[in-house]
Design an enzyme around this catalytic site. Structure first.
Site, PDB file in Angstrom:
ATOM      1  N   GLU A 255       6.484  64.120 -31.392  1.00 51.88           N
ATOM      2  CA  GLU A 255       7.597  64.838 -30.774  1.00 51.88           C
ATOM      3  C   GLU A 255       8.844  64.642 -31.617  1.00 51.88           C
ATOM      4  OE1 GLU A 255      10.513  64.279 -26.895  1.00 51.88           O
ATOM      5  OE2 GLU A 255       8.358  63.956 -26.627  1.00 51.88           O
ATOM      6  N   GLU A 260      19.187  66.557 -28.133  1.00 53.29           N
ATOM      7  CA  GLU A 260      19.199  66.350 -26.692  1.00 53.29           C
ATOM      8  C   GLU A 260      20.601  65.905 -26.311  1.00 53.29           C
ATOM      9  OE1 GLU A 260      15.191  64.660 -24.959  1.00 53.29           O
ATOM     10  OE2 GLU A 260      15.864  63.380 -26.594  1.00 53.29           O
TER      11      GLU A 260
END
Length: 369
Positions: A255, A260
């Site tokens: 990932e 974010e």
């Protein structure tokens, strides 16, 4: 018994002992070395400019292998397969040496010479893009709405939303993609949540390249916007766009969190990497943060530059984090891009009672190789 017969018996004994002490039946033999130049074609016979080659060695009675590139150190490869990137720009001739070893330590070797092209220009070819210059639903040929909760009707990380493919939660208008989050009760897959949002997965998978996403982030507390990738893991139906994982699963799929933002700090962003070590399957993670001013009122460009050597993330021209890439990480295989806004959970945190709705607005998505 005459002397001749005695001599012949002695010779037979010597030969028998010699064969037993130096048994070569278990030594590697028939070493086959194959080299593939990544992106080689009639127009690019020396490769696509990445400088990457894949090598594969196979031999009878071999239990391990090793390779040498550019007269460097010997690199072990238990499987006999590995990838290597040459760094010298231009077209150059290189010798690649392979060894195959048996259990008793004996070996055989093979050398091949290849010409490899390494470009001094990276990420110049646009291979995927959405400029959102249309109206209506996100282009279904480019985007997949992931709406099925993977964990008994719930999303991971304690998230509080359900994802939908309704136009209320995701639509393209006035030149941008808008992912809208609402406070509303919504029931699906047997569970009811207090918020709705959208999660869009690209129907395009790629290995290495430059990703650019120009976006404005939601401003409300409790919102958790993300631009990220997951490793392709084809399940038995051939679907790798996120409805379910296949045999590998997370974190072995890898990932890459390009961007974010937590629900409690709207003046900075996070870049983080999660993976399972391909040798030990041990979970690993690294990452960093960077300040961002006016992330909700102004567009910023969130970038990833991904190669066989490293993965770098940026906000505008500021590097957020650099991860060293290697063969034991699942970052040398295809990934697909994800755009979403979660609510609450590990990074979203507490959602204010006053929250009603917010928007993650994306001006464009571009991927170069």
């Amino acid at each position: 018994m005459n002397l001749l017969n005695i001599a012949l018996m002695a010779l037979t004994l010597v030969l028998s002992c010699s064969s037993g002490d130096n048994d070569t039946n278990d030594s590697p033999s028939a070493l086959d070395l194959n080299i593939t130049l990544i992106g080689s074609s009639d127009s690019n016979p020396n490769g696509d400019g990445s400088g990457r080659v894949q090598v594969k060695a196979a031999a009878e009675n071999a239990v391990r292998y090793a390779f040498r590139f550019e007269n460097g150190d010997q690199i072990d490869s238990p499987s006999g397969t590995m990838e290597y990137t040459f760094t010298q720009t231009g077209t150059h001739s290189y010798s690649i040496v392979a060894w195959a070893y048996s259990e008793n330590g004996s070996f055989t070797t093979e050398t091949l010479t290849v010409e490899v092209f390494k470009s001094d220009e990276q990420f110049t070819t646009l291979v995927f893009e959405d400029e959102f210059e249309y109206e209506g639903a996100p282009n279904p040929e480019k985007w997949h709405h992931q709406t099925i909760p993977p964990d008994n009707g719930n999303w991971h990380n304690g998230e509080l939303q359900h994802y939908t493919e309704r136009p209320e939660n995701s639509s393209v208008e006035d030149g941008t993609l808008k992912i809208n989050v609402f406070k509303e009760q919504y029931t699906t897959s047997g569970s009811t949540k207090e918020y709705t949002s959208a999660r869009l997965n690209s129907k395009f998978a790629f290995t290495y390249g430059r990703v650019e996403v120009r976006a404005k982030l939601p401003e409300s507390g409790g919102t958790w916007p993300a631009i990220w990738t997951l490793g392709v893991d084809v399940n038995e139906t051939g679907n790798y766009f996120g409805d379910q994982f296949g045999a590998v699963g997370w974190p072995l799929s890898g990932e890459i969190d390009i961007m974010e933002q937590t629900g409690g700090d709207k003046n900075s962003i996070i870049s983080h990497f999660h993976w399972g070590d391909l040798n030990t399957e041990e979970y690993k993670n690294e990452g960093g943060t960077a300040p961002v001013s006016n992330a909700s009122s102004e567009y910023h460009v969130y970038v990833m530059e991904w190669s066989a050597d490293s993965i770098k993330t940026f906000v505008d021209d500021t590097m957020v984090y650099e991860l060293t890439n290697s063969e034991n990480k699942p970052f040398n295989h295809d990934h697909y891009l994800i755009l979403n806004v979660a609510m609450g959970g590990n990074l979203g945190g507490e959602v204010p009672e006053s929250f009603s709705q917010d928007t993650f607005e994306i001006d464009y998505v571009r991927i170069y190789q």
